[in-house]
Design an enzyme around this catalytic site. Structure first.
Site, PDB file in Angstrom:
ATOM      1  N   MET B  37      83.689   0.176   5.999  1.00  0.00           N
ATOM      2  CA  MET B  37      83.544   1.428   6.719  1.00  0.00           C
ATOM      3  C   MET B  37      84.528   2.493   6.272  1.00  0.00           C
ATOM      4  O   MET B  37      84.489   3.604   6.783  1.00  0.00           O
ATOM      5  CB  MET B  37      83.785   1.190   8.222  1.00  0.00           C
ATOM      6  CG  MET B  37      82.918   0.137   8.850  1.00  0.00           C
ATOM      7  SD  MET B  37      81.230   0.718   8.955  1.00  0.00           S
ATOM      8  CE  MET B  37      81.347   1.718  10.425  1.00  0.00           C
ATOM      9  N   ASP B 147      88.844 -10.508  11.453  1.00  0.00           N
ATOM     10  CA  ASP B 147      88.321 -10.260  10.108  1.00  0.00           C
ATOM     11  C   ASP B 147      89.336 -10.735   9.073  1.00  0.00           C
ATOM     12  O   ASP B 147      89.580 -10.074   8.077  1.00  0.00           O
ATOM     13  CB  ASP B 147      88.000  -8.767   9.936  1.00  0.00           C
ATOM     14  CG  ASP B 147      87.165  -8.481   8.689  1.00  0.00           C
ATOM     15  OD1 ASP B 147      86.541  -9.435   8.163  1.00  0.00           O
ATOM     16  OD2 ASP B 147      87.156  -7.328   8.231  1.00  0.00           O
TER      17      ASP B 147
HETATM   18  N1  LIG Z   1      98.854  -0.059   2.806  1.00  0.00           N
HETATM   19  C1  LIG Z   1      98.205  -0.387   1.692  1.00  0.00           C
HETATM   20  N2  LIG Z   1      98.858  -0.393   0.512  1.00  0.00           N
HETATM   21  C2  LIG Z   1      98.207  -0.723  -0.617  1.00  0.00           C
HETATM   22  N3  LIG Z   1      96.915  -1.083  -0.677  1.00  0.00           N
HETATM   23  C3  LIG Z   1      96.219  -1.101   0.460  1.00  0.00           C
HETATM   24  C4  LIG Z   1      96.824  -0.746   1.699  1.00  0.00           C
HETATM   25  N4  LIG Z   1      95.892  -0.848   2.659  1.00  0.00           N
HETATM   26  C5  LIG Z   1      94.769  -1.247   2.053  1.00  0.00           C
HETATM   27  N5  LIG Z   1      94.949  -1.404   0.740  1.00  0.00           N
HETATM   28  C6  LIG Z   1      93.945  -1.848  -0.235  1.00  0.00           C
HETATM   29  O1  LIG Z   1      92.671  -1.442   0.225  1.00  0.00           O
HETATM   30  C7  LIG Z   1      91.839  -2.578   0.480  1.00  0.00           C
HETATM   31  C8  LIG Z   1      90.976  -2.313   1.696  1.00  0.00           C
HETATM   32  O2  LIG Z   1      91.779  -2.061   2.828  1.00  0.00           O
HETATM   33  P1  LIG Z   1      91.260  -2.397   4.286  1.00  0.00           P
HETATM   34  O3  LIG Z   1      90.849  -3.825   4.285  1.00  0.00           O
HETATM   35  O4  LIG Z   1      92.273  -1.950   5.256  1.00  0.00           O
HETATM   36  O5  LIG Z   1      90.045  -1.426   4.405  1.00  0.00           O
HETATM   37  P2  LIG Z   1      88.483  -1.692   4.422  1.00  0.00           P
HETATM   38  O6  LIG Z   1      88.177  -3.083   4.038  1.00  0.00           O
HETATM   39  O7  LIG Z   1      87.921  -0.589   3.647  1.00  0.00           O
HETATM   40  O8  LIG Z   1      88.198  -1.436   5.894  1.00  0.00           O
HETATM   41  P3  LIG Z   1      87.142  -2.104   6.849  1.00  0.00           P
HETATM   42  O9  LIG Z   1      87.085  -3.570   6.493  1.00  0.00           O
HETATM   43  O10 LIG Z   1      87.743  -1.814   8.188  1.00  0.00           O
HETATM   44  O11 LIG Z   1      85.887  -1.373   6.595  1.00  0.00           O
HETATM   45  C9  LIG Z   1      92.798  -3.744   0.623  1.00  0.00           C
HETATM   46  O12 LIG Z   1      92.201  -4.942   0.226  1.00  0.00           O
HETATM   47  C10 LIG Z   1      93.919  -3.365  -0.318  1.00  0.00           C
HETATM   48  O13 LIG Z   1      93.598  -3.738  -1.635  1.00  0.00           O
HETATM   49 MG   LIG Z   2      88.990  -4.927   4.469  1.00  0.00          MG
END
Ligand SMILES: Nc1ncnc2c1ncn2[C@@H]1O[C@H](COP(=O)(O)OP(=O)(O)OP(=O)(O)O)[C@@H](O)[C@H]1O
Ligand SMILES: [Mg+2]
Lengths: 249, 369
Positions: B37, B147
């Site tokens: 998302m 998750d």
């Molecule tokens: N604080 C951070 N610093 C560096 N890399 C990050 C950080 N936060 C997230 N990432 C990178 O981004 C990727 C995705 O982050 P996150 O899992 O928070 O979001 P998402 O999967 O897009 O969200 P969701 O699952 O809620 O849709 C992580 O696997 C990591 O590689």
């Molecule tokens: Mg994620």
């Protein structure tokens, strides 16, 4: 971006109402308005698609496109559309295929009367675009249709943005947008902000602001159009993500 | 001719997707990753001139629930101050209504990449223990993650292990658990609507907890690979700590075998396995995995939540026991294994004893000559 914006400007009366819903209305004049709106974005992709996928001459493709939109006004034409099962554009493409193949089967094509929501469009411009672009592989006609749909949607949004900027006294904002983002050479031929600043006669810092403004408005217009061209909230969101989503190639 | 060619269309798609951060101190440097998302960007914070990670929801024109879900995610992270949970700096929204939050930029890899690199079994298990500690901390504060998977865990350059992505977390309001968070009026959900023993952060049906549902765009929500059966089968009402225990078990499975428990299986097959309570044993994938660790995995991955460890601490304790050559509660060992473990644990003393006896033996014989 050509002069076929006569019908492009029209938008569905109740703002944020879906034209897809309007197409199934009992009221003919509502259906006509809805069809006009839909046709504004779809006629070019449909024409090009019929030309290339069905190998039609430009005259036949023109007749078929007009015929398709005339049929679309009939009340039952879009009855079977179920928003929970497919995106509208997917459904529409299937309708076009069905329509063309039926017309082919009918020995004598009946020239039908009746209103056509695309009386005044400029088919020559579509012909020119086909000539100037790479032809799609026959295996990827579906993608071709969707790509052309985005192109048409964006062209319409650019036209509306131009008009809106003009009436809001923001022609310079549009000019900056046009020079930077609508550059023929794409990303490789990008001018610097400095170059644009001196061409247009504004400080460099303004270029950033003007560009941000125009892009924001452009996005807003695209989203508004998408809202009108989708049947449900979920479809709208999915399409928005697909058209403007971050992870696109 | 005056029309939008392919380059222009692509360019417009790109610039329209970029979030408009004017009016914030943040400037996007590049995109780091894109998930279900949201997209995470590397950004520069102009105020402190440092790099930060910025997570922005992808959905343009988000509904109110979506926006508040992201806000809730930010608040959950803000309240869970722990070395194993990524620190958050700021939260805000864009002119188009999209919510974003700003967190510490973690230099490092997610667990998927980490596991691909070298790393001895004990090292991996220590990383795993850190994940458990962070999750146990969240549980103690009444938050379940829901998750947990390698992509949502990062291993930083200093060896720190951080649990990320609290996007579908749930607050439990049972008994004394979660006193700190649930005492916060923000987490009471819609006022007066806190039914029974729990309040969902998201309105029911909004949570991607039903992975077997295909959306219009054809994407499957959620990841059944690390998801507990009760989640995967869409039973949203009975998620609790043991839901996370399952996912932790799946992560352990991954650290041991480089595969998740359902690698290569179709959604239908996974569902079938859940219904039949079948789990592919780690040793069937990699035959030299120590049996006690396999048992820990299998206990965490039990289809029935009641058969799992009831607390993350118990899972932690078993891993710690294994690392110190103590008996693991999940595994009933035979005499030989027990002796072997004893030998390992008291290796030094046993060897010393042997050496002593050997010397005594030598001395005895030499003296007889
Ligand atoms: N604080 C951070 N610093 C560096 N890399 C990050 C950080 N936060 C997230 N990432 C990178 O981004 C990727 C995705 O982050 P996150 O899992 O928070 O979001 P998402 O999967 O897009 O969200 P969701 O699952 O809620 O849709 C992580 O696997 C990591 O590689
Ligand atoms: Mg994620």
């Amino acid at each position: 971006m050509s002069n076929d914006s006569k019908i492009r400007g029209s938008s569905f009366p109740t703002t944020q109402m879906s034209a897809i819903v309007g197409l199934r209305s009992d009221d003919l004049s509502l259906r006509f308005q809805a069809a006009e709106l839909m046709a504004a974005v779809y006629w070019k992709p449909i024409y090009k698609y019929i030309r290339l996928k069905w190998n039609k001459s430009s005259d036949d493709a023109k007749d078929l496109t007009q015929g398709f939109f005339t049929r679309a006004l009939e009340k039952d034409f879009f009855r079977s559309y179920d928003p929970s099962r497919a995106r509208f554009r997917t459904f529409l493409r299937a309708c076009v295929d069905g329509f063309v193949s039926n017309e082919e089967k009918a020995a004598h094509r009946v020239k039908r009367g009746g209103d056509c929501p695309i009386e005044s469009v400029d088919f020559n411009s579509a012909e020119m675009e086909i000539e100037f672009s790479e032809l799609p592989e026959s295996s990827s006609m579906e993608d071709y249709f969707y790509r052309e749909w985005i192109r048409s949607l964006f062209s319409m949004a650019v036209d509306i943005l131009r008009q809106e900027c003009a009436s809001a006294g923001k022609t310079t904002q549009f000019e900056v947008f046009e020079r930077y983002d609508l550059n023929e050479e794409g990303a490789t031929g990008k001018k610097t902000y400095e170059a644009i600043a001196s061409e247009v006669g504004i400080p460099v810092s303004q270029v950033t602001n003007y560009l941000a403004y125009a892009r924001r408005e452009f996005r807003r217009i695209v989203l508004e159009k998408l809202r009108e061209l989708t049947a449900s909230d979920e479809e709208f969101r999915n399409e928005a993500r697909w058209v403007l989503g971050a992870n696109l190639k | 001719m005056n029309w939008l060619n392919d380059e222009m269309v692509n360019h417009l798609r790109e610039v329209s997707a970029l979030p408009d951060l004017s009016g914030t101190p943040y400037r996007i440097l590049r995109s780091l990753a894109s998930g279900g998302m949201a997209t995470v960007y590397l950004a520069e914070d102009a105020k402190l001139s440092r790099q930060v990670a910025l997570k922005i929801m992808d959905v343009l024109a988000p509904s109110n629930e979506m926006a508040s879900r992201m806000q809730t995610e930010a608040r959950i992270i803000a309240r869970l101050e722990h070395p194993g949970i990524v620190p958050i700096h700021d939260v805000g929204s864009l002119p188009d209504g999209r919510v974003f939050y700003v967190m510490k930029y973690v230099h490092g890899d997610d667990l998927t990449k980490y596991a691909r690199k070298e790393g001895s079994l004990p090292e991996r298990l220590r990383v795993f223990l850190k994940v458990c500690e962070a999750v146990a901390f969240a549980h103690a504060h009444g938050v379940i993650h829901r998750d947990l998977k390698p992509a949502n865990i990062m291993v930083g350059a200093f060896g720190e292990v951080l649990v990320m992505d609290w996007g579908v977390a749930k607050i439990l309001l049972t008994g004394d658990e979660g006193t700190q968070l649930s005492g916060d009026p923000y987490f009471q959900g819609e006022e007066g609507k806190a039914t029974a023993d729990e309040t969902r952060l998201q309105p029911p049906g909004e949570i991607p907890a039903v992975p077997f549902v295909e959306t219009l765009s054809g994407t499957v929500l959620g990841t059944p690979s690390y998801m507990a059966p009760e989640q995967a089968l869409g039973q949203t009402s009975n998620h609790n700590q043991s839901t996370d225990v399952y996912s932790l078990g799946a992560i352990l499975y991954f650290l041991l075998t480089h595969r998740h428990p359902h690698e290569g299986a179709s959604i239908g097959q996974i569902r079938e396995r859940f219904l039949r309570k079948q789990v592919l044993r780690p040793r069937d994938v990699v035959s030299n995995i120590p049996r006690p660790l396999e048992a820990v995995c299998m206990k965490s991955l039990a289809t029935d939540p009641l058969d799992r460890y009831s607390k993350v601490e118990d899972l932690e304790a078993d891993i710690e026991a294994y690392l110190s050559d103590l008996a693991v509660s999940a595994y009933r060992e035979n005499v030989l294994e027990k002796a072997g473990r004893w030998f390992n644990r008291y290796r030094f003393i046993v060897l010393l004893l042997f050496a002593y006896m050997f010397v005594r033996f030598l001395v005895f014989f030499l003296a007889r000559r």
